[in-house]
Design a protein around this motif. Structure first.
Motif: not given
Length: 185
Positions: A26-38
């Motif tokens: 989920m951290d990878d997805i958040a980073s790739e999206t440019g938002v926080s994990r939450s």
């Protein structure tokens, strides 16, 4: 689906193609999206949900293309090729370059296999209907053979032979098939 959900699913796709489903976090997805994990959790329940929603979207898009091909007033061989091509298109584009693509498009995949099997079943039904409408004997069996051939060509990396294969299969059944206008092919 909101724009941000689409962004999260696009990011999920990029991560999956890069790392595979097991290694994507989920951290990878958040980073790739440019938002926080939450923030990602506002759009998807978890990684598995993101992967499944992504796979569903890809399969819906491919099924739409297959249905469009089936509805065209074109010769049956062209319809069959168009429907089979929808299966091939799932493996094209960015998927062709990634060793992890099968996790989204393989019927044996842990997370998405049921989605892939449902898609293949839907393609079978669509092909069967087209072949039955054309007056082909044993349309369900012919549809299974077309799909098995398509899957075999995908596995062999020879999708360039799909048109030749679908034409040969239809010719091999020795039945003349008709277009919707009743012209002989």
């Amino acid at each position: 689906m909101g724009d941000r959900t689409a962004d999260v699913l696009d990011a999920t796709l990029r991560c999956l193609l890069r790392y595979g489903a097991r290694r994507t976090t989920m951290d990878d997805i958040a980073s790739e999206t440019g938002v926080s994990r939450s923030a990602v959790y506002q759009y998807v329940r978890n990684k598995d949900d993101a992967v499944r929603r992504l796979a569903e979207g890809l399969h819906v898009t491919a099924m739409t293309a297959a249905r469009e091909a089936a509805a065209e007033p074109i010769p049956v061989a062209d319809k069959v090729f168009g429907i089979a091509s929808a299966k091939v298109q799932l493996a094209a584009g960015p998927f062709a370059e990634s060793p992890h693509a099968a996790e989204l498009i393989d019927e044996q995949a842990r997370l998405c296999g049921d989605i892939c099997r449902g898609f293949t079943d839907d393609l079978h039904g669509l092909l069967t209907g087209v072949l039955d409408e054309a007056g082909l004997d044993r349309p369900a069996d012919t549809a299974r053979i077309v799909l098995a051939t398509t899957i075999g060509l995908l596995s062999a990396g020879r999708t360039d032979l799909l048109r030749t294969a679908t034409d040969a299969l239809l010719d091999g059944f020795g039945t003349t098939v008709k277009t919707l206008e009743g012209e002989q092919q």
